[in-house]
Design a protein around this motif. Sequence first.
Motif, PDB file in Angstrom:
ATOM      1  N   ILE A  75       0.848  -1.194   0.000  1.00 40.99           N
ATOM      2  CA  ILE A  75       0.000   0.000   0.000  1.00 40.99           C
ATOM      3  C   ILE A  75       0.883   1.243   0.000  1.00 40.99           C
ATOM      4  O   ILE A  75       1.908   1.292   0.684  1.00 40.99           O
ATOM      5  CB  ILE A  75      -0.969  -0.004   1.207  1.00 40.99           C
ATOM      6  CG1 ILE A  75      -1.967   1.140   1.095  1.00 40.99           C
ATOM      7  CG2 ILE A  75      -0.217   0.013   2.515  1.00 40.99           C
ATOM      8  CD1 ILE A  75      -3.133   1.020   2.039  1.00 40.99           C
ATOM      9  N   VAL A  76       0.498   2.229  -0.796  1.00 42.32           N
ATOM     10  CA  VAL A  76       1.240   3.490  -0.870  1.00 42.32           C
ATOM     11  C   VAL A  76       0.976   4.264   0.413  1.00 42.32           C
ATOM     12  O   VAL A  76      -0.170   4.528   0.762  1.00 42.32           O
ATOM     13  CB  VAL A  76       0.818   4.315  -2.105  1.00 42.32           C
ATOM     14  CG1 VAL A  76       1.528   5.662  -2.115  1.00 42.32           C
ATOM     15  CG2 VAL A  76       1.099   3.548  -3.392  1.00 42.32           C
ATOM     16  N   THR A  77       2.057   4.596   1.144  1.00 43.10           N
ATOM     17  CA  THR A  77       1.911   5.304   2.420  1.00 43.10           C
ATOM     18  C   THR A  77       2.308   6.770   2.345  1.00 43.10           C
ATOM     19  O   THR A  77       1.923   7.551   3.205  1.00 43.10           O
ATOM     20  CB  THR A  77       2.740   4.612   3.518  1.00 43.10           C
ATOM     21  OG1 THR A  77       4.107   4.570   3.109  1.00 43.10           O
ATOM     22  CG2 THR A  77       2.230   3.202   3.778  1.00 43.10           C
ATOM     23  N   ALA A  78       3.091   7.138   1.334  1.00 44.39           N
ATOM     24  CA  ALA A  78       3.495   8.542   1.200  1.00 44.39           C
ATOM     25  C   ALA A  78       3.973   8.800  -0.226  1.00 44.39           C
ATOM     26  O   ALA A  78       4.531   7.918  -0.875  1.00 44.39           O
ATOM     27  CB  ALA A  78       4.624   8.873   2.176  1.00 44.39           C
ATOM     28  N   ILE A  79       3.719  10.015  -0.681  1.00 39.45           N
ATOM     29  CA  ILE A  79       4.224  10.478  -1.980  1.00 39.45           C
ATOM     30  C   ILE A  79       4.722  11.901  -1.795  1.00 39.45           C
ATOM     31  O   ILE A  79       4.013  12.751  -1.277  1.00 39.45           O
ATOM     32  CB  ILE A  79       3.130  10.460  -3.071  1.00 39.45           C
ATOM     33  CG1 ILE A  79       2.623   9.041  -3.299  1.00 39.45           C
ATOM     34  CG2 ILE A  79       3.666  11.052  -4.371  1.00 39.45           C
ATOM     35  CD1 ILE A  79       1.450   8.946  -4.273  1.00 39.45           C
ATOM     36  N   THR A  80       5.979  12.121  -2.196  1.00 39.89           N
ATOM     37  CA  THR A  80       6.561  13.456  -2.156  1.00 39.89           C
ATOM     38  C   THR A  80       6.956  13.824  -3.577  1.00 39.89           C
ATOM     39  O   THR A  80       7.735  13.106  -4.205  1.00 39.89           O
ATOM     40  CB  THR A  80       7.814  13.483  -1.252  1.00 39.89           C
ATOM     41  OG1 THR A  80       7.466  12.962   0.035  1.00 39.89           O
ATOM     42  CG2 THR A  80       8.350  14.894  -1.116  1.00 39.89           C
ATOM     43  N   LEU A  90       6.132   2.671  -0.193  1.00 39.51           N
ATOM     44  CA  LEU A  90       5.213   1.543  -0.257  1.00 39.51           C
ATOM     45  C   LEU A  90       5.466   0.665   0.969  1.00 39.51           C
ATOM     46  O   LEU A  90       6.617   0.328   1.267  1.00 39.51           O
ATOM     47  CB  LEU A  90       5.510   0.763  -1.538  1.00 39.51           C
ATOM     48  CG  LEU A  90       4.529  -0.245  -2.068  1.00 39.51           C
ATOM     49  CD1 LEU A  90       3.236   0.444  -2.503  1.00 39.51           C
ATOM     50  CD2 LEU A  90       5.132  -0.951  -3.272  1.00 39.51           C
ATOM     51  N   GLN A  91       4.428   0.330   1.700  1.00 42.05           N
ATOM     52  CA  GLN A  91       4.561  -0.576   2.839  1.00 42.05           C
ATOM     53  C   GLN A  91       4.210  -1.976   2.362  1.00 42.05           C
ATOM     54  O   GLN A  91       3.089  -2.237   1.943  1.00 42.05           O
ATOM     55  CB  GLN A  91       3.631  -0.155   3.982  1.00 42.05           C
ATOM     56  CG  GLN A  91       3.923  -0.860   5.283  1.00 42.05           C
ATOM     57  CD  GLN A  91       5.275  -0.461   5.875  1.00 42.05           C
ATOM     58  OE1 GLN A  91       5.700   0.685   5.789  1.00 42.05           O
ATOM     59  NE2 GLN A  91       5.954  -1.420   6.476  1.00 42.05           N
ATOM     60  N   VAL A  92       5.207  -2.860   2.394  1.00 41.41           N
ATOM     61  CA  VAL A  92       5.051  -4.238   1.926  1.00 41.41           C
ATOM     62  C   VAL A  92       5.229  -5.143   3.136  1.00 41.41           C
ATOM     63  O   VAL A  92       6.356  -5.415   3.540  1.00 41.41           O
ATOM     64  CB  VAL A  92       6.090  -4.569   0.831  1.00 41.41           C
ATOM     65  CG1 VAL A  92       5.951  -6.000   0.368  1.00 41.41           C
ATOM     66  CG2 VAL A  92       5.966  -3.608  -0.339  1.00 41.41           C
ATOM     67  N   GLY A  93       4.135  -5.567   3.731  1.00 45.57           N
ATOM     68  CA  GLY A  93       4.226  -6.332   4.983  1.00 45.57           C
ATOM     69  C   GLY A  93       4.942  -5.479   6.002  1.00 45.57           C
ATOM     70  O   GLY A  93       4.622  -4.302   6.184  1.00 45.57           O
ATOM     71  N   PRO A  94       5.979  -6.013   6.653  1.00 49.66           N
ATOM     72  CA  PRO A  94       6.693  -5.219   7.650  1.00 49.66           C
ATOM     73  C   PRO A  94       7.786  -4.336   7.056  1.00 49.66           C
ATOM     74  O   PRO A  94       8.502  -3.674   7.782  1.00 49.66           O
ATOM     75  CB  PRO A  94       7.321  -6.299   8.547  1.00 49.66           C
ATOM     76  CG  PRO A  94       7.541  -7.448   7.624  1.00 49.66           C
ATOM     77  CD  PRO A  94       6.395  -7.417   6.638  1.00 49.66           C
ATOM     78  N   PHE A  95       7.892  -4.305   5.714  1.00 52.90           N
ATOM     79  CA  PHE A  95       8.987  -3.586   5.081  1.00 52.90           C
ATOM     80  C   PHE A  95       8.515  -2.336   4.350  1.00 52.90           C
ATOM     81  O   PHE A  95       7.460  -2.321   3.733  1.00 52.90           O
ATOM     82  CB  PHE A  95       9.723  -4.500   4.082  1.00 52.90           C
ATOM     83  CG  PHE A  95      10.199  -5.768   4.711  1.00 52.90           C
ATOM     84  CD1 PHE A  95      11.294  -5.765   5.558  1.00 52.90           C
ATOM     85  CD2 PHE A  95       9.537  -6.954   4.489  1.00 52.90           C
ATOM     86  CE1 PHE A  95      11.723  -6.927   6.169  1.00 52.90           C
ATOM     87  CE2 PHE A  95       9.960  -8.123   5.087  1.00 52.90           C
ATOM     88  CZ  PHE A  95      11.052  -8.109   5.932  1.00 52.90           C
ATOM     89  N   GLY A 117      -0.040  -0.774  -4.771  1.00 47.68           N
ATOM     90  CA  GLY A 117       1.037  -0.686  -5.747  1.00 47.68           C
ATOM     91  C   GLY A 117       1.901  -1.930  -5.668  1.00 47.68           C
ATOM     92  O   GLY A 117       1.863  -2.662  -4.682  1.00 47.68           O
ATOM     93  N   THR A 118       2.653  -2.175  -6.716  1.00 43.08           N
ATOM     94  CA  THR A 118       3.575  -3.302  -6.739  1.00 43.08           C
ATOM     95  C   THR A 118       4.961  -2.793  -7.083  1.00 43.08           C
ATOM     96  O   THR A 118       5.153  -2.173  -8.127  1.00 43.08           O
ATOM     97  CB  THR A 118       3.146  -4.357  -7.781  1.00 43.08           C
ATOM     98  OG1 THR A 118       1.832  -4.800  -7.465  1.00 43.08           O
ATOM     99  CG2 THR A 118       4.086  -5.551  -7.773  1.00 43.08           C
ATOM    100  N   ALA A 119       5.910  -3.032  -6.179  1.00 44.30           N
ATOM    101  CA  ALA A 119       7.304  -2.691  -6.448  1.00 44.30           C
ATOM    102  C   ALA A 119       7.907  -3.868  -7.205  1.00 44.30           C
ATOM    103  O   ALA A 119       7.832  -5.006  -6.762  1.00 44.30           O
ATOM    104  CB  ALA A 119       8.057  -2.444  -5.144  1.00 44.30           C
ATOM    105  N   VAL A 120       8.483  -3.595  -8.350  1.00 44.25           N
ATOM    106  CA  VAL A 120       9.120  -4.628  -9.158  1.00 44.25           C
ATOM    107  C   VAL A 120      10.620  -4.391  -9.095  1.00 44.25           C
ATOM    108  O   VAL A 120      11.093  -3.339  -9.511  1.00 44.25           O
ATOM    109  CB  VAL A 120       8.623  -4.592 -10.619  1.00 44.25           C
ATOM    110  CG1 VAL A 120       9.287  -5.677 -11.446  1.00 44.25           C
ATOM    111  CG2 VAL A 120       7.104  -4.719 -10.662  1.00 44.25           C
TER     112      VAL A 120
END
Length: 133
Positions: A75-80, A90-95, A117-120
């Motif tokens: 999930i996207v947590t911040a955008i600057t 992006l918060q991916v589980g605990p990372f 979102g998906t980080a590739v």
Amino acid sequence: MTTFRIGEAAELLGVSADTVRRWIDSGRLAASRDEQGQGQRSISGADLAAFARERASAPDAGAGSSSARNRLRGIVTAITKDQVMAQVDLQVGPFRVVSLMSREAVDELGLEVGSLGTAVVKSTNVVVERSDR
């Protein structure tokens, strides 16, 4: 042989301990009891690694074709944003995964705080270090 407790396995897989217990109870994930056969259940490192590979091999339903195998959904947590570039957290589980991209790309993708979102990750050099418990 390396073994993991249910809580440790849950943390590594990015799920709750209850989810790991359900997988064990349903026979999807192998576990054994302690020497007396009554105490804590543990999962062998080899079994946990095989299970993690199996889970990771199922591609995301919304994923397109790509040679990149490391797809981290979150999930996207911040955008600057500035005039040209943007930082997307992006918060991916605990990372927390941070990506720097063009502002135009963020706008075209319609990314906003709270969206999925998906980080590739595509890399020719990955360093893996052993972690002690």
